[in-house]
Motif scaffolding. Structure first.
Motif, mmCIF file in Angstrom:
data_model
loop_
_atom_site.group_PDB
_atom_site.id
_atom_site.type_symbol
_atom_site.label_atom_id
_atom_site.label_comp_id
_atom_site.label_asym_id
_atom_site.label_seq_id
_atom_site.Cartn_x
_atom_site.Cartn_y
_atom_site.Cartn_z
ATOM 1 N N GLU A 101 1.434 1.758 -3.676
ATOM 2 C CA GLU A 101 0.173 2.133 -4.331
ATOM 3 C C GLU A 101 -0.150 3.596 -4.045
ATOM 4 O OE1 GLU A 101 -2.665 -0.643 -2.813
ATOM 5 O OE2 GLU A 101 -1.794 -2.301 -3.979
ATOM 6 N N ARG A 102 0.052 3.964 -2.796
ATOM 7 C CA ARG A 102 -0.220 5.343 -2.382
ATOM 8 C C ARG A 102 0.718 6.319 -3.104
ATOM 9 N NH1 ARG A 102 -2.430 7.127 2.658
ATOM 10 N NH2 ARG A 102 -2.516 4.941 3.261
ATOM 11 N N SER B 49 0.826 -1.213 0.000
ATOM 12 C CA SER B 49 0.000 0.000 0.000
ATOM 13 C C SER B 49 0.862 1.267 0.000
ATOM 14 C CB SER B 49 -0.968 0.009 1.186
ATOM 15 O OG SER B 49 -0.296 0.302 2.379
ATOM 16 N N TYR C 289 -0.514 6.862 -6.619
ATOM 17 C CA TYR C 289 -1.944 7.145 -6.779
ATOM 18 C C TYR C 289 -2.156 8.591 -7.218
ATOM 19 C CZ TYR C 289 -6.918 7.056 -6.043
ATOM 20 O OH TYR C 289 -8.268 7.107 -6.256
ATOM 21 N N LYS C 290 -2.997 8.767 -8.227
ATOM 22 C CA LYS C 290 -3.283 10.127 -8.679
ATOM 23 C C LYS C 290 -4.681 10.532 -8.221
ATOM 24 C CE LYS C 290 -0.298 10.915 -12.585
ATOM 25 N NZ LYS C 290 0.399 9.619 -12.780
ATOM 26 N N TYR D 104 -6.144 8.422 -2.194
ATOM 27 C CA TYR D 104 -5.891 6.983 -2.110
ATOM 28 C C TYR D 104 -6.860 6.261 -1.179
ATOM 29 C CZ TYR D 104 -3.630 2.561 -1.105
ATOM 30 O OH TYR D 104 -3.382 1.237 -0.930
#
Ligand SMILES: [Zn+2]
Length: 269
Positions: A177-178, A174, A181-182, A246
């Motif tokens: 991913e964070r 995560s 992340y847009k 996110y």
């Protein structure tokens, strides 16, 4: 998209001595020819990449093998390289499971915390080296490995085991991913993540609830509608903006009083 064309890394032991280095050129998949700026910045040529570059996936396999180890902390000068790495992972490997990076520290942030500066602007690696009194070979700057040596030099100058702990992040998937992340503005009035009709509309004057006079319309990626406060008797334009980040939806609302003429017309409609 920024394609990685070179990975460079140095490994430090507990006494901050360089015990190993890693260097690998990567054959770009999407970028057919290096830009002039990139060539002059890195001195890497298209021919060099063709001769010595290997596919990203192979380079990562080698790099992850090289970097695995107990209690390692990864560092880079600003997290932009980490961002690019994560993006390349996503694009070429279809996931962001960078499992060989379990802990990360932004060396730039860490070094900057030791400087007294008027603004909080990011400092270049070269400027930091200068500030710390390190001699720099400008010609070799921006090659991956040279930048690593310099980052390590800067880090050594201000190493403080206790303070460093506050700058080290644990990296689960995560985390990555964070990182890539847009956030975006929600334009769909009703969905699983957001419902504009469930938002409480607050009167700016009396802080009571207001009622909608007409339906919402989507204007500039926001929801807008005329609203009325029954207590104050005033009519407003209310704008609600919902931003998906996110892990949440941030909602903002703003109400501006309508001029009388317009308010009357709305009433008539
Ligand atoms: Zn009111």
């Amino acid at each position: 998209m920024n394609e990685i064309i070179e990975i460079g890394a140095v490994k430090l032991n507990e006494r901050l001595e360089i015990v190993d280095t890693f260097k690998q050129l990567i054959l770009p998949k999407i970028t057919k020819k290096l830009s002039g700026r990139c060539k002059s910045l890195t001195n890497i040529t298209n021919e060099e990449l063709k001769t010595n570059g290997i596919p990203f996936a192979d380079a990562i396999k080698d790099f992850s093998r090289w970097s695995r180890g107990e209690n390692n902390v990864f560092m880079s000068w600003s997290n932009s390289d980490l961002y690019v790495l994560t993006n390349n992972y996503q694009t070429f490997l279809g996931n962001v499971n960078i499992d060989f990076i379990t802990r990360y520290c932004d060396a730039q942030k860490y070094c900057m915390s030791f400087m007294e500066r008027e603004n909080n602007n990011q400092i270049s690696l070269a400027d930091c080296g200068n500030a710390f009194g390190i001699e720099i070979d400008v010609k070799k700057l921006h090659r991956a490995l040279t930048d690593c040596y310099l980052t390590a030099e800067c880090f050594k100058k201000v190493f403080d085991k206790e303070k460093l702990k506050n700058f080290v992040h644990d990296c689960d998937s995560s985390f990555f991913e964070r990182l890539i992340y847009k956030p975006y503005l929600i334009t769909n009035p009703v969905s699983d993540i957001f419902n504009v009709y469930e938002q409480d509309i607050i009167c700016p004057a009396c802080k009571g609830s207001m009622v909608r006079v007409k339906d919402f319309e989507c204007v500039n990626k926001s929801f807008r509608c005329p609203t009325k406060c029954k207590k104050c008797g005033k009519t407003y334009w209310t704008t609600i903006r919902a931003k998906k980040t996110y892990d949440k939806v941030e909602v903002n609302q703003r109400s501006i009083e309508m001029n009388r003429k317009k308010a009357k017309k709305i009433k008539k409609d």
